[in-house]
Design a protein around this motif. Sequence first.
Motif, PDB file in Angstrom:
ATOM      1  N   PRO A   1       0.250 -16.384  -5.141  1.00 51.01           N
ATOM      2  CA  PRO A   1      -0.689 -15.076  -5.067  1.00 51.01           C
ATOM      3  C   PRO A   1       0.115 -14.124  -4.241  1.00 51.01           C
ATOM      4  N   VAL A   2       1.163 -14.116  -3.519  1.00 50.82           N
ATOM      5  CA  VAL A   2       1.779 -13.405  -2.947  1.00 50.82           C
ATOM      6  C   VAL A   2       2.642 -12.305  -3.963  1.00 50.82           C
ATOM      7  N   ALA A   3       3.120 -13.231  -4.834  1.00 48.07           N
ATOM      8  CA  ALA A   3       3.994 -12.461  -5.768  1.00 48.07           C
ATOM      9  C   ALA A   3       3.281 -11.857  -6.906  1.00 48.07           C
ATOM     10  N   ASP A   4       2.105 -12.353  -7.200  1.00 50.39           N
ATOM     11  CA  ASP A   4       1.138 -11.549  -7.960  1.00 50.39           C
ATOM     12  C   ASP A   4       0.792 -10.295  -7.441  1.00 50.39           C
ATOM     13  N   PHE A   5       0.295 -10.317  -6.185  1.00 48.23           N
ATOM     14  CA  PHE A   5       0.253  -9.082  -5.336  1.00 48.23           C
ATOM     15  C   PHE A   5       1.510  -8.192  -5.382  1.00 48.23           C
ATOM     16  N   LEU A   6       2.658  -8.596  -4.879  1.00 45.43           N
ATOM     17  CA  LEU A   6       3.824  -7.374  -4.942  1.00 45.43           C
ATOM     18  C   LEU A   6       4.101  -7.366  -6.022  1.00 45.43           C
ATOM     19  N   ILE A   7       4.115  -8.108  -7.237  1.00 48.79           N
ATOM     20  CA  ILE A   7       4.662  -7.608  -8.442  1.00 48.79           C
ATOM     21  C   ILE A   7       3.583  -6.743  -9.191  1.00 48.79           C
ATOM     22  N   ARG A   8       2.445  -7.682  -9.830  1.00 48.50           N
ATOM     23  CA  ARG A   8       1.435  -6.874 -10.481  1.00 48.50           C
ATOM     24  C   ARG A   8       0.712  -5.775  -9.755  1.00 48.50           C
ATOM     25  N   ASP A   9       0.401  -5.876  -8.615  1.00 50.37           N
ATOM     26  CA  ASP A   9      -0.439  -4.860  -7.855  1.00 50.37           C
ATOM     27  C   ASP A   9       0.508  -3.669  -7.321  1.00 50.37           C
ATOM     28  N   CYS A  10       1.660  -4.093  -6.812  1.00 45.29           N
ATOM     29  CA  CYS A  10       2.504  -3.074  -6.191  1.00 45.29           C
ATOM     30  C   CYS A  10       3.596  -2.262  -7.103  1.00 45.29           C
ATOM     31  N   ILE A  11       4.764  -3.195  -7.319  1.00 42.36           N
ATOM     32  CA  ILE A  11       5.912  -2.578  -8.096  1.00 42.36           C
ATOM     33  C   ILE A  11       5.564  -2.139  -9.488  1.00 42.36           C
ATOM     34  N   ARG A  12       4.967  -2.814 -10.376  1.00 43.90           N
ATOM     35  CA  ARG A  12       4.566  -2.536 -11.547  1.00 43.90           C
ATOM     36  C   ARG A  12       3.612  -1.392 -11.750  1.00 43.90           C
ATOM     37  N   ARG A  13       2.676  -1.413 -10.679  1.00 44.35           N
ATOM     38  CA  ARG A  13       1.737  -0.319 -10.903  1.00 44.35           C
ATOM     39  C   ARG A  13       1.926   1.011 -10.302  1.00 44.35           C
ATOM     40  N   LEU A  14       2.486   0.988  -8.932  1.00 41.44           N
ATOM     41  CA  LEU A  14       2.246   1.977  -8.375  1.00 41.44           C
ATOM     42  C   LEU A  14       3.423   3.258  -8.737  1.00 41.44           C
ATOM     43  N   PRO A  15       4.371   3.083  -9.282  1.00 39.85           N
ATOM     44  CA  PRO A  15       5.273   4.048  -9.521  1.00 39.85           C
ATOM     45  C   PRO A  15       4.701   5.292 -10.549  1.00 39.85           C
ATOM     46  N   GLY A  16       3.988   4.754 -11.322  1.00 35.81           N
ATOM     47  CA  GLY A  16       3.592   5.759 -12.386  1.00 35.81           C
ATOM     48  C   GLY A  16       1.880   5.938 -12.083  1.00 35.81           C
ATOM     49  N   GLU A  17       1.462   5.374 -10.998  1.00 35.26           N
ATOM     50  CA  GLU A  17       0.028   5.539 -10.601  1.00 35.26           C
ATOM     51  C   GLU A  17      -0.548   7.049 -10.447  1.00 35.26           C
ATOM     52  N   ARG A  18      -1.612   7.461 -11.049  1.00 32.04           N
ATOM     53  CA  ARG A  18      -2.002   8.776 -11.001  1.00 32.04           C
ATOM     54  C   ARG A  18      -3.462   8.833  -9.843  1.00 32.04           C
ATOM     55  N   CYS A  19      -3.479  10.013  -9.209  1.00 25.62           N
ATOM     56  CA  CYS A  19      -4.360  10.315  -8.037  1.00 25.62           C
ATOM     57  C   CYS A  19      -5.977  10.396  -8.800  1.00 25.62           C
ATOM     58  N   PRO A  20      -6.912   9.515  -8.490  1.00 23.77           N
ATOM     59  CA  PRO A  20      -8.013   9.547  -9.328  1.00 23.77           C
ATOM     60  C   PRO A  20      -8.792  10.876  -9.333  1.00 23.77           C
ATOM     61  N   CYS A  21      -8.516  11.715  -8.238  1.00 22.76           N
ATOM     62  CA  CYS A  21      -9.234  13.080  -8.082  1.00 22.76           C
ATOM     63  C   CYS A  21      -8.509  14.034  -8.833  1.00 22.76           C
ATOM     64  N   CYS A  22      -7.399  14.178  -9.000  1.00 21.38           N
ATOM     65  CA  CYS A  22      -6.796  15.253  -9.835  1.00 21.38           C
ATOM     66  C   CYS A  22      -5.883  14.918 -11.136  1.00 21.38           C
ATOM     67  N   GLY A  23      -5.721  13.532 -11.447  1.00 22.21           N
ATOM     68  CA  GLY A  23      -5.032  13.016 -12.476  1.00 22.21           C
ATOM     69  C   GLY A  23      -3.797  13.234 -12.374  1.00 22.21           C
ATOM     70  N   LYS A  24      -3.130  13.703 -11.465  1.00 17.42           N
ATOM     71  CA  LYS A  24      -1.710  13.975 -11.549  1.00 17.42           C
ATOM     72  C   LYS A  24      -0.935  12.774 -10.723  1.00 17.42           C
ATOM     73  N   ARG A  25       0.509  12.514 -10.993  1.00 17.88           N
ATOM     74  CA  ARG A  25       1.134  11.287 -10.460  1.00 17.88           C
ATOM     75  C   ARG A  25       1.022  11.535  -9.063  1.00 17.88           C
ATOM     76  N   GLY A  26       0.734  10.205  -8.336  1.00 19.15           N
ATOM     77  CA  GLY A  26       0.679   9.884  -6.867  1.00 19.15           C
ATOM     78  C   GLY A  26       1.888  10.185  -6.360  1.00 19.15           C
ATOM     79  N   LEU A  27       3.053   9.537  -6.792  1.00 20.90           N
ATOM     80  CA  LEU A  27       4.147   9.482  -6.309  1.00 20.90           C
ATOM     81  C   LEU A  27       5.155  10.220  -7.293  1.00 20.90           C
ATOM     82  N   PRO A  28       6.034  11.235  -6.653  1.00 17.91           N
ATOM     83  CA  PRO A  28       6.975  11.736  -7.654  1.00 17.91           C
ATOM     84  C   PRO A  28       7.945  10.977  -8.330  1.00 17.91           C
TER      85      PRO A  28
END
Length: 332
Positions: free
Chosen positions: A218-245
């Motif tokens: 479960p820890v690996a699922d969280f860190l890999i699926r929910d964090c590293i795979r997802r966050l670099p390209g994640e977009r802000c739900p309000c404006c739709g632009k990238r969250g992280l540069p």
Amino acid sequence: MSEGIQFIQEELKDLKEKLKKLEDAELITCVPSMVRIHITKTAHKNLAICWIFPNDYPNSPIVTELKSKVFSTKLLDGLTKMCDAEAKKHIGRQQIILIAKFVDQFLEENPLCVCSDEISYIKNKLITEKDEFKLKQKNSQVIMKLSQDNYYFTVKCSIPLGYHSEQMKVEITSHNFPEIFLRNFLGQANEIARRHVTPPLRKRPKDPPFEPSPSLKPVADFLIRDCIRRLPGERCPCCGKRGLPKDPQNIITDEHHDMFAERVYCGHIYHHKCLDVYMKTPPFEGGKKCPACGKRIYHEKWGATPQIAEQRWAHKEAKKRELDEVVDFLDS
Ligand SMILES: [Zn+2]
Ligand SMILES: [Zn+2]
């Protein structure tokens, strides 16, 4: 009496003595038709070894069978093969004690065998070619350098001797995410590990009795699926632009900057300004919910209850109206 039988009876007699030196081993059955011992290291690291003497023993290798309620079939199959190879090395000699010692040593030297199933899952389902995955049996650690786009972090999971009754420790040794994200990853990962070994504070009457359970997966699922795979390209739900540069070198560190990335409890990323406007705009009924997933937004910077948020908003609106009225007055 045939030579073979005599040899076996001698070996069984010696075994009773020699096995006493293996602290964690217990002799269960010791007759010419079968020998069985149990090796118990911890509640989650134990197995039974059974041996059957072949007809021309000791001139052919003894047949070993391993049984365990805690280890995976894959691990037991692999270890059985190693025992067979070991037996071949000792043809013509008393083989049982040597194999017992070999298995005992294997369990000592491979503390990560308690999570071999979880390790296979991570390797097969979560890790990609860009990641690095290392097992440090000596330190009982699983080390993963996880990468996605231009972002990475290296996580070290230390598996304690008493796993999985004892809590696993998660550390992040290097990364290029914003610090606030790191605190978030670590906090949530260690919380997942804790919940797998500690009963909940408030127990609901219908809950089954608490049993500790393995937390590496479960820890690996969280860190890999929910964090590293997802966050670099994640977009802000309000404006739709990238969250992280796109380039981590352009990460904004000033937490009052409009484009500073805020990560809320559900895992979505907002720009500071976008979240600020959203949190201060009605409806406040039942708390503000994440437009991307519908979960309630919890964030220390916007900790106000719906009532206070409502009052603040009303106050601001009133002020704005007053200003508007002044403008109207000046216009006329
Ligand atoms: Zn935004
Ligand atoms: Zn969300």
